[in-house]
Design a protein around this motif. Structure first.
Motif, PDB file in Angstrom:
ATOM      1  N   ARG A 244       0.855  -1.188   0.000  1.00  0.00           N
ATOM      2  CA  ARG A 244       0.000   0.000   0.000  1.00  0.00           C
ATOM      3  C   ARG A 244       0.891   1.237   0.000  1.00  0.00           C
ATOM      4  NH1 ARG A 244      -5.240   0.769   0.564  1.00  0.00           N
ATOM      5  NH2 ARG A 244      -6.037   2.776   1.250  1.00  0.00           N
ATOM      6  N   LEU A 245       0.827   2.025  -1.062  1.00  0.00           N
ATOM      7  CA  LEU A 245       1.738   3.157  -1.222  1.00  0.00           C
ATOM      8  C   LEU A 245       1.225   4.379  -0.475  1.00  0.00           C
ATOM      9  CD1 LEU A 245       2.668   2.822  -4.996  1.00  0.00           C
ATOM     10  CD2 LEU A 245       3.633   1.683  -3.003  1.00  0.00           C
ATOM     11  N   ARG A 246       2.147   5.194  -0.041  1.00  0.00           N
ATOM     12  CA  ARG A 246       1.824   6.441   0.643  1.00  0.00           C
ATOM     13  C   ARG A 246       1.679   7.577  -0.370  1.00  0.00           C
ATOM     14  NH1 ARG A 246       6.098   4.426   3.754  1.00  0.00           N
ATOM     15  NH2 ARG A 246       7.500   5.855   2.650  1.00  0.00           N
ATOM     16  N   GLU A 247       0.711   8.453  -0.137  1.00  0.00           N
ATOM     17  CA  GLU A 247       0.555   9.619  -1.008  1.00  0.00           C
ATOM     18  C   GLU A 247       1.599  10.671  -0.650  1.00  0.00           C
ATOM     19  OE1 GLU A 247      -3.416  11.175  -2.395  1.00  0.00           O
ATOM     20  OE2 GLU A 247      -2.779  12.870  -1.159  1.00  0.00           O
ATOM     21  N   VAL A 248       2.162  11.293  -1.661  1.00  0.00           N
ATOM     22  CA  VAL A 248       3.253  12.248  -1.488  1.00  0.00           C
ATOM     23  C   VAL A 248       2.770  13.639  -1.890  1.00  0.00           C
ATOM     24  CG1 VAL A 248       5.627  12.799  -2.164  1.00  0.00           C
ATOM     25  CG2 VAL A 248       4.903  10.427  -1.995  1.00  0.00           C
ATOM     26  N   THR A 249       3.308  14.655  -1.258  1.00  0.00           N
ATOM     27  CA  THR A 249       3.032  16.042  -1.628  1.00  0.00           C
ATOM     28  C   THR A 249       4.317  16.696  -2.133  1.00  0.00           C
ATOM     29  OG1 THR A 249       3.473  16.861   0.614  1.00  0.00           O
ATOM     30  CG2 THR A 249       1.199  16.203   0.097  1.00  0.00           C
ATOM     31  N   ILE A 250       4.171  17.844  -2.778  1.00  0.00           N
ATOM     32  CA  ILE A 250       5.342  18.551  -3.311  1.00  0.00           C
ATOM     33  C   ILE A 250       6.296  18.989  -2.191  1.00  0.00           C
ATOM     34  CG2 ILE A 250       6.052  20.653  -4.522  1.00  0.00           C
ATOM     35  CD1 ILE A 250       3.710  20.291  -6.372  1.00  0.00           C
ATOM     36  N   PRO A 251       5.822  19.488  -1.024  1.00  0.00           N
ATOM     37  CA  PRO A 251       6.771  19.821   0.053  1.00  0.00           C
ATOM     38  C   PRO A 251       7.579  18.612   0.527  1.00  0.00           C
ATOM     39  CG  PRO A 251       4.680  20.889   0.457  1.00  0.00           C
ATOM     40  CD  PRO A 251       4.471  19.953  -0.689  1.00  0.00           C
ATOM     41  N   GLN A 252       6.949  17.424   0.563  1.00  0.00           N
ATOM     42  CA  GLN A 252       7.688  16.231   0.977  1.00  0.00           C
ATOM     43  C   GLN A 252       8.772  15.876  -0.037  1.00  0.00           C
ATOM     44  OE1 GLN A 252       4.472  13.446   1.395  1.00  0.00           O
ATOM     45  NE2 GLN A 252       4.109  13.949   3.544  1.00  0.00           N
ATOM     46  N   LEU A 253       8.467  16.021  -1.318  1.00  0.00           N
ATOM     47  CA  LEU A 253       9.476  15.770  -2.348  1.00  0.00           C
ATOM     48  C   LEU A 253      10.602  16.782  -2.249  1.00  0.00           C
ATOM     49  CD1 LEU A 253      10.476  14.357  -4.921  1.00  0.00           C
ATOM     50  CD2 LEU A 253       8.989  15.889  -6.241  1.00  0.00           C
ATOM     51  N   TRP A 254      10.263  18.042  -2.057  1.00  0.00           N
ATOM     52  CA  TRP A 254      11.276  19.088  -1.927  1.00  0.00           C
ATOM     53  C   TRP A 254      12.167  18.828  -0.716  1.00  0.00           C
ATOM     54  CZ3 TRP A 254      10.658  24.003   1.208  1.00  0.00           C
ATOM     55  CH2 TRP A 254      11.749  24.851   1.019  1.00  0.00           C
ATOM     56  N   GLN A 255      11.550  18.437   0.402  1.00  0.00           N
ATOM     57  CA  GLN A 255      12.324  18.168   1.618  1.00  0.00           C
ATOM     58  C   GLN A 255      13.245  16.974   1.426  1.00  0.00           C
ATOM     59  OE1 GLN A 255      12.266  20.138   4.192  1.00  0.00           O
ATOM     60  NE2 GLN A 255      13.668  18.954   5.492  1.00  0.00           N
ATOM     61  N   ALA A 256      12.766  15.956   0.708  1.00  0.00           N
ATOM     62  CA  ALA A 256      13.604  14.776   0.480  1.00  0.00           C
ATOM     63  C   ALA A 256      14.811  15.104  -0.377  1.00  0.00           C
ATOM     64  CB  ALA A 256      12.768  13.679  -0.182  1.00  0.00           C
ATOM     65  N   LEU A 257      14.669  16.025  -1.306  1.00  0.00           N
ATOM     66  CA  LEU A 257      15.792  16.419  -2.158  1.00  0.00           C
ATOM     67  C   LEU A 257      16.691  17.434  -1.457  1.00  0.00           C
ATOM     68  CD1 LEU A 257      14.023  16.784  -5.628  1.00  0.00           C
ATOM     69  CD2 LEU A 257      15.205  14.800  -4.671  1.00  0.00           C
ATOM     70  N   ASP A 258      16.127  18.233  -0.570  1.00  0.00           N
ATOM     71  CA  ASP A 258      16.911  19.267   0.108  1.00  0.00           C
ATOM     72  C   ASP A 258      17.762  18.668   1.231  1.00  0.00           C
ATOM     73  OD1 ASP A 258      17.334  21.987  -0.375  1.00  0.00           O
ATOM     74  OD2 ASP A 258      16.308  22.547   1.478  1.00  0.00           O
ATOM     75  N   THR A 259      17.279  17.594   1.812  1.00  0.00           N
ATOM     76  CA  THR A 259      18.048  16.891   2.847  1.00  0.00           C
ATOM     77  C   THR A 259      18.132  15.420   2.458  1.00  0.00           C
ATOM     78  OG1 THR A 259      16.025  16.584   4.146  1.00  0.00           O
ATOM     79  CG2 THR A 259      17.393  18.491   4.679  1.00  0.00           C
ATOM     80  N   PRO A 260      18.936  15.092   1.471  1.00  0.00           N
ATOM     81  CA  PRO A 260      18.941  13.725   0.925  1.00  0.00           C
ATOM     82  C   PRO A 260      19.567  12.731   1.895  1.00  0.00           C
ATOM     83  CG  PRO A 260      20.700  15.006  -0.053  1.00  0.00           C
ATOM     84  CD  PRO A 260      19.914  15.966   0.801  1.00  0.00           C
ATOM     85  N   THR A 261      19.054  11.535   1.842  1.00  0.00           N
ATOM     86  CA  THR A 261      19.652  10.458   2.614  1.00  0.00           C
ATOM     87  C   THR A 261      20.841   9.885   1.843  1.00  0.00           C
ATOM     88  OG1 THR A 261      18.195   8.805   1.601  1.00  0.00           O
ATOM     89  CG2 THR A 261      17.404   9.901   3.611  1.00  0.00           C
ATOM     90  N   ASP A 262      21.683   9.135   2.558  1.00  0.00           N
ATOM     91  CA  ASP A 262      22.838   8.518   1.905  1.00  0.00           C
ATOM     92  C   ASP A 262      22.391   7.516   0.846  1.00  0.00           C
ATOM     93  OD1 ASP A 262      24.478   9.994   3.534  1.00  0.00           O
ATOM     94  OD2 ASP A 262      24.708   8.398   5.034  1.00  0.00           O
ATOM     95  N   ALA A 263      21.273   6.827   1.129  1.00  0.00           N
ATOM     96  CA  ALA A 263      20.774   5.852   0.158  1.00  0.00           C
ATOM     97  C   ALA A 263      20.329   6.543  -1.131  1.00  0.00           C
ATOM     98  CB  ALA A 263      19.612   5.057   0.762  1.00  0.00           C
ATOM     99  N   LEU A 264      19.688   7.716  -1.022  1.00  0.00           N
ATOM    100  CA  LEU A 264      19.247   8.450  -2.206  1.00  0.00           C
ATOM    101  C   LEU A 264      20.452   8.930  -3.015  1.00  0.00           C
ATOM    102  CD1 LEU A 264      16.956   9.709  -3.863  1.00  0.00           C
ATOM    103  CD2 LEU A 264      17.071  11.710  -2.366  1.00  0.00           C
ATOM    104  N   VAL A 265      21.481   9.439  -2.337  1.00  0.00           N
ATOM    105  CA  VAL A 265      22.680   9.921  -3.030  1.00  0.00           C
ATOM    106  C   VAL A 265      23.357   8.781  -3.776  1.00  0.00           C
ATOM    107  CG1 VAL A 265      24.973  10.908  -2.695  1.00  0.00           C
ATOM    108  CG2 VAL A 265      23.032  11.813  -1.407  1.00  0.00           C
ATOM    109  N   THR A 266      23.446   7.627  -3.115  1.00  0.00           N
ATOM    110  CA  THR A 266      24.107   6.480  -3.741  1.00  0.00           C
ATOM    111  C   THR A 266      23.311   5.956  -4.927  1.00  0.00           C
ATOM    112  OG1 THR A 266      25.073   5.871  -1.618  1.00  0.00           O
ATOM    113  CG2 THR A 266      25.008   4.175  -3.332  1.00  0.00           C
ATOM    114  N   GLU A 267      21.989   5.834  -4.765  1.00  0.00           N
ATOM    115  CA  GLU A 267      21.160   5.275  -5.827  1.00  0.00           C
ATOM    116  C   GLU A 267      21.120   6.185  -7.045  1.00  0.00           C
ATOM    117  OE1 GLU A 267      16.859   3.008  -6.272  1.00  0.00           O
ATOM    118  OE2 GLU A 267      17.522   3.821  -4.337  1.00  0.00           O
TER     119      GLU A 267
END
Length: 493
Positions: A244-267
């Motif tokens: 079951r997928l979670r719904e995402v908003t634009i602020p959540q996407l912006w926050q994920a890119l502004d404070t990236p996790t190590d896994a996101l940087v590596t992938e």
């Protein structure tokens, strides 16, 4: 009759003298007063007098005006009078696509016309009359509240979007495709995810491309696409195999890119976190403007609008955004288009809808990515069973998508070929060159648009494929009140 023809330079030939060596065959045979004794024959109370005349082909139209029959089948909405044939004119875009004798391959409609020439009245009459045939209408952004009266007449309350209002739209909503995900097998889940992520990428590409750096648009390249898609897959849980997928908003996407996790940087194949931040700076700043800029609080939260898709019409008002400028309205239209497309992704066969796009040129001015988003909607109209109805002032509005010769202008020109039906209301003589260059109208059709159509409201040249029809829209007295758009002028007076 002889004197009448003589006044126009034509002498009526005298009645022929009977031929002595034989009689001409009789053209008419009178039926008996009680009728002939055959099945299906009628009864005449008296014989009708018949006179025979001989004349040339240029004299015959004076006595018998030749009237051509309507060239289109009488199906769909009865819009008015075809001035060339004298009969009724019917509009049925999807019906025309299904017929081989009508040169139409898609049901999309472009309506052009100078303000005050009856453009919006024709649109309202069309959507209202097509409801009798099972069509519903979605107004994807009403910048001037022109369709508010029509909604109220159908007992539907339009949704208003603006600062200080409770309505929120999440352009990254799953829509109907978010339901029942846990019951899908792996192949079906991947197919559904491909549709959802493709729609999201189209939206993000358009929103990022709408931002400017000086005179140039913010680029959105393949690396940006990988970053956005990876972040969305992580935020929704799709990357982790959640049922079951979670719904995402634009602020959540912006926050994920502004404070990236190590896994996101590596992938995303960046060597370090700092390289990731440097490489995605423009992308992050563009998304940040949607959260903190002029449209803050409108498209950065979960949807609060509960749309009744079984209602005859639904409208999303954008009139409160007019003070923010055309770019803000264009961005709002882009978000609403993506959200509206999500709501239609699981439409059942036979769920026919007219999607009205008023002031569509404001979206096209946001750059090539926004134009591509609009282009995709037009191309999918046959698949979705939708009639995309775009409204603009003149054909050259499409050329305002970018600089001369740019990619945006090239794509915008091609949009005209994705709409086989064009309604041309009255235009000033200065627009005559555009009508010939962009639409390929000849001198006769051009003069009708700049002459006849300018001398009365509701007059338009309907171009259906390669055929043209001179149509006068006729409104019912009840429709006149709904179509009236000069309340501000009359109220001021």
């Amino acid at each position: 009759m002889a004197r009448l023809l003589a006044d126009f330079g034509h002498d009526l030939p005298a009645s022929p003298q009977p031929v002595r060596n034989g009689r001409e065959p009789r053209l008419f045979r009178y039926a008996p007063k009680r009728g002939q004794r055959h099945t299906g024959r009628g009864w005449a109370a008296a014989t009708a007098p018949v006179a025979a005349w001989r004349m040339t082909s240029d004299q015959a139209p004076v006595l018998w005006p030749f009237i051509s029959a309507p060239g289109l089948p009488p199906t769909g909405a009865q819009m008015g009078i075809d001035q060339l044939s004298g009969g009724s004119f019917y509009a049925d875009p999807l019906g025309w696509v299904l017929r081989d004798d009508v040169p139409v391959t898609n049901p999309n409609v472009f309506a052009f016309g100078k303000p005050g020439r009856g453009k919006s009245a024709t649109v309202k009459a069309f959507v209202l009359r097509m409801m009798d045939f099972g069509y519903r209408t979605l107004i994807v952004g009403d910048p001037k509240d022109e369709y508010e009266k029509l909604c109220h007449a159908l007992e539907v309350q339009p949704f208003a979007i603006g600062h200080g209002l409770p309505a929120r739209i999440n352009p990254l909503a799953f829509g109907p495709l978010g339901a029942g995900w846990e019951h899908l097998d792996a192949a079906a889940a991947q197919a559904r995810a491909a549709v959802v992520f493709a729609r999201w990428l189209t939206l993000i590409r358009g929103l990022v491309g709408s931002q400017r750096i000086g005179d140039t648009r913010v680029p959105f390249g393949p690396s940006d696409e990988v970053v956005v898609k990876t972040a969305l897959a992580d935020l929704t849980g799709y990357a982790h195999g959640q049922s079951r997928l979670r719904e995402v908003t634009i602020p959540q996407l912006w926050q994920a890119l502004d404070t990236p996790t190590d896994a996101l940087v590596t992938e995303c194949r960046y060597a370090s976190r700092q390289q990731f931040l440097d490489g995605t700076r423009l992308l992050r700043d563009a998304l940040g403007q949607l959260v903190t800029g002029a449209l803050a609080g409108l498209f950065d939260d979960h949807t609060t609008v509960d749309v009744d898709w079984h209602a005859p019409i639904q409208s999303l008002s954008l009139s409160r955004l007019e003070p923010l400028g055309d770019d803000a309205v264009g961005i709002a239209l882009t978000c609403l288009n993506s959200w509206g497309r999500a709501m239609r992704e699981t439409a059942t066969p036979g769920d026919l809808r007219i999607v009205v796009r008023d002031e569509s040129w404001k979206q096209l001015r946001l750059g090539p990515e926004a134009v591509k988003s609009f282009d995709a909607d037009l191309r999918l109209s046959r698949r979705d069973g939708d009639i995309q109805f775009a409204v603009a002032h003149k054909p050259s509005d499409l050329l305002s998508a970018g600089d001369t010769g740019s990619q945006a202008v090239t794509i915008a020109k091609d949009l005209l070929h994705l709409a086989d039906i064009k309604i041309l209301h009255g235009q000033d003589a200065a627009v005559a060159a555009e009508l010939e260059t962009l639409l390929g109208l000849g001198p006769i059709a051009r003069d009708l648009v700049t002459g006849w159509a300018m001398n009365g409201k509701g007059r338009a040249l309907w171009c259906v494929g390669e055929q043209a029809y001179k149509v006068q829209t006729v409104l019912h007295p009840a429709e006149l009140e709904i179509a009236f758009t000069n309340d501000a002028l009359t109220g001021a007076a």
